[in-house]
Design a protein around this motif. Structure first.
Motif, mmCIF file in Angstrom:
data_model
loop_
_atom_site.group_PDB
_atom_site.id
_atom_site.type_symbol
_atom_site.label_atom_id
_atom_site.label_comp_id
_atom_site.label_asym_id
_atom_site.label_seq_id
_atom_site.Cartn_x
_atom_site.Cartn_y
_atom_site.Cartn_z
ATOM 1 N N ILE A 23 -44.078 23.599 -6.318
ATOM 2 C CA ILE A 23 -44.602 21.994 -6.986
ATOM 3 C C ILE A 23 -43.557 21.183 -7.095
ATOM 4 C CG2 ILE A 23 -44.761 21.278 -9.424
ATOM 5 C CD1 ILE A 23 -47.521 22.341 -8.843
ATOM 6 N N LEU A 24 -42.019 21.561 -6.960
ATOM 7 C CA LEU A 24 -41.544 20.492 -7.248
ATOM 8 C C LEU A 24 -40.924 20.246 -5.350
ATOM 9 C CD1 LEU A 24 -38.643 22.772 -9.442
ATOM 10 C CD2 LEU A 24 -39.504 20.364 -9.429
ATOM 11 N N SER A 25 -41.626 21.101 -4.899
ATOM 12 C CA SER A 25 -41.214 20.905 -2.525
ATOM 13 C C SER A 25 -42.606 19.749 -3.195
ATOM 14 C CB SER A 25 -41.878 21.679 -2.283
ATOM 15 O OG SER A 25 -40.844 22.763 -2.183
ATOM 16 N N VAL A 26 -43.383 19.585 -3.732
ATOM 17 C CA VAL A 26 -45.128 18.711 -3.577
ATOM 18 C C VAL A 26 -43.692 17.280 -4.187
ATOM 19 C CG1 VAL A 26 -47.108 17.898 -4.504
ATOM 20 C CG2 VAL A 26 -46.708 20.339 -3.375
ATOM 21 N N ILE A 27 -43.865 17.708 -5.290
ATOM 22 C CA ILE A 27 -43.111 16.255 -6.393
ATOM 23 C C ILE A 27 -41.904 15.290 -5.202
ATOM 24 C CG2 ILE A 27 -41.770 15.750 -8.360
ATOM 25 C CD1 ILE A 27 -43.217 17.557 -9.794
ATOM 26 N N GLY A 28 -41.212 16.485 -4.990
ATOM 27 C CA GLY A 28 -39.806 15.424 -3.890
ATOM 28 C C GLY A 28 -40.689 15.142 -2.831
ATOM 29 N N SER A 29 -41.658 15.154 -2.343
ATOM 30 C CA SER A 29 -41.888 14.644 -1.157
ATOM 31 C C SER A 29 -43.207 13.540 -1.417
ATOM 32 C CB SER A 29 -43.081 15.441 -0.449
ATOM 33 O OG SER A 29 -44.810 16.142 -1.327
ATOM 34 N N MET A 30 -43.297 13.778 -2.995
ATOM 35 C CA MET A 30 -44.112 12.296 -3.351
ATOM 36 C C MET A 30 -42.992 11.102 -3.303
ATOM 37 S SD MET A 30 -47.177 14.237 -6.179
ATOM 38 C CE MET A 30 -47.504 12.048 -6.471
ATOM 39 N N PHE A 31 -41.603 12.049 -4.435
ATOM 40 C CA PHE A 31 -40.587 10.522 -4.191
ATOM 41 C C PHE A 31 -40.085 10.311 -3.041
ATOM 42 C CE2 PHE A 31 -39.991 12.017 -8.662
ATOM 43 C CZ PHE A 31 -39.730 10.979 -9.133
ATOM 44 N N VAL A 32 -39.896 10.639 -1.576
ATOM 45 C CA VAL A 32 -39.308 10.438 -0.725
ATOM 46 C C VAL A 32 -40.348 9.260 0.413
ATOM 47 C CG1 VAL A 32 -40.151 11.546 1.605
ATOM 48 C CG2 VAL A 32 -38.211 11.651 0.475
ATOM 49 N N HIS A 35 -44.546 7.517 -3.413
ATOM 50 C CA HIS A 35 -46.149 7.565 -3.523
ATOM 51 C C HIS A 35 -45.813 7.025 -5.185
ATOM 52 C CE1 HIS A 35 -50.254 9.420 -6.007
ATOM 53 N NE2 HIS A 35 -50.161 9.735 -4.783
ATOM 54 N N HIS A 36 -46.999 6.191 -5.187
ATOM 55 C CA HIS A 36 -47.506 4.522 -6.468
ATOM 56 C C HIS A 36 -47.304 5.616 -8.050
ATOM 57 C CE1 HIS A 36 -52.400 5.583 -6.802
ATOM 58 N NE2 HIS A 36 -51.928 6.234 -5.881
ATOM 59 N N SER A 37 -47.745 6.804 -7.582
ATOM 60 C CA SER A 37 -48.637 7.497 -9.055
ATOM 61 C C SER A 37 -46.671 7.609 -10.111
ATOM 62 C CB SER A 37 -48.685 8.468 -9.294
ATOM 63 O OG SER A 37 -48.238 9.375 -8.786
ATOM 64 N N LEU A 38 -45.874 7.830 -8.843
ATOM 65 C CA LEU A 38 -43.823 7.899 -9.260
ATOM 66 C C LEU A 38 -43.250 6.956 -8.865
ATOM 67 C CD1 LEU A 38 -44.221 12.013 -7.979
ATOM 68 C CD2 LEU A 38 -44.502 10.881 -10.002
ATOM 69 N N MET A 39 -43.739 5.972 -8.726
ATOM 70 C CA MET A 39 -43.246 4.516 -7.629
ATOM 71 C C MET A 39 -43.720 3.128 -8.120
ATOM 72 S SD MET A 39 -39.959 6.549 -6.386
ATOM 73 C CE MET A 39 -39.400 5.413 -5.645
ATOM 74 N N GLY A 40 -44.236 3.434 -8.820
ATOM 75 C CA GLY A 40 -45.240 2.210 -8.950
ATOM 76 C C GLY A 40 -44.517 1.213 -10.001
#
Length: 88
Positions: A23-32, A35-40
């Protein structure tokens, strides 16, 4: 060698650590990837790379837990098979 934790605790830690690493690997890759749901929105962090570094630090901690609990589970399995070397 005697185990430090019970077999149930060792296997529970293994399952939780595997789940957390995925789970944390997926979340980390979304931040890097920004991804619009985390950085929008305006309240989200500006630098996804720094957040990803912190998340990967947590992945490292869970990796250590996985290694430690895997060793504990191995020791329990070895003892249950009467394979432990006893010096008398």
């Amino acid at each position: 060698m005697k185990p430090l934790v019970s077999a149930f605790n060792a296997w529970t830690c293994i399952v939780i650590s595997l789940f957390a690493i995925v789970i944390l690997s997926v979340i980390g890759s979304m931040f890097v990837n920004g991804h619009h749901s985390l950085m929008g929105s305006d309240e989200d962090p500006e630098d996804g790379g720094k957040v990803e570094a912190a998340v990967l630090g947590a992945v490292g901690v869970y990796g250590f837990f996985l290694l430690f609990c895997g060793c504990q589970a191995f020791v329990h399995r070895r003892q249950s098979r009467q394979g432990e070397i006893a010096v008398r």
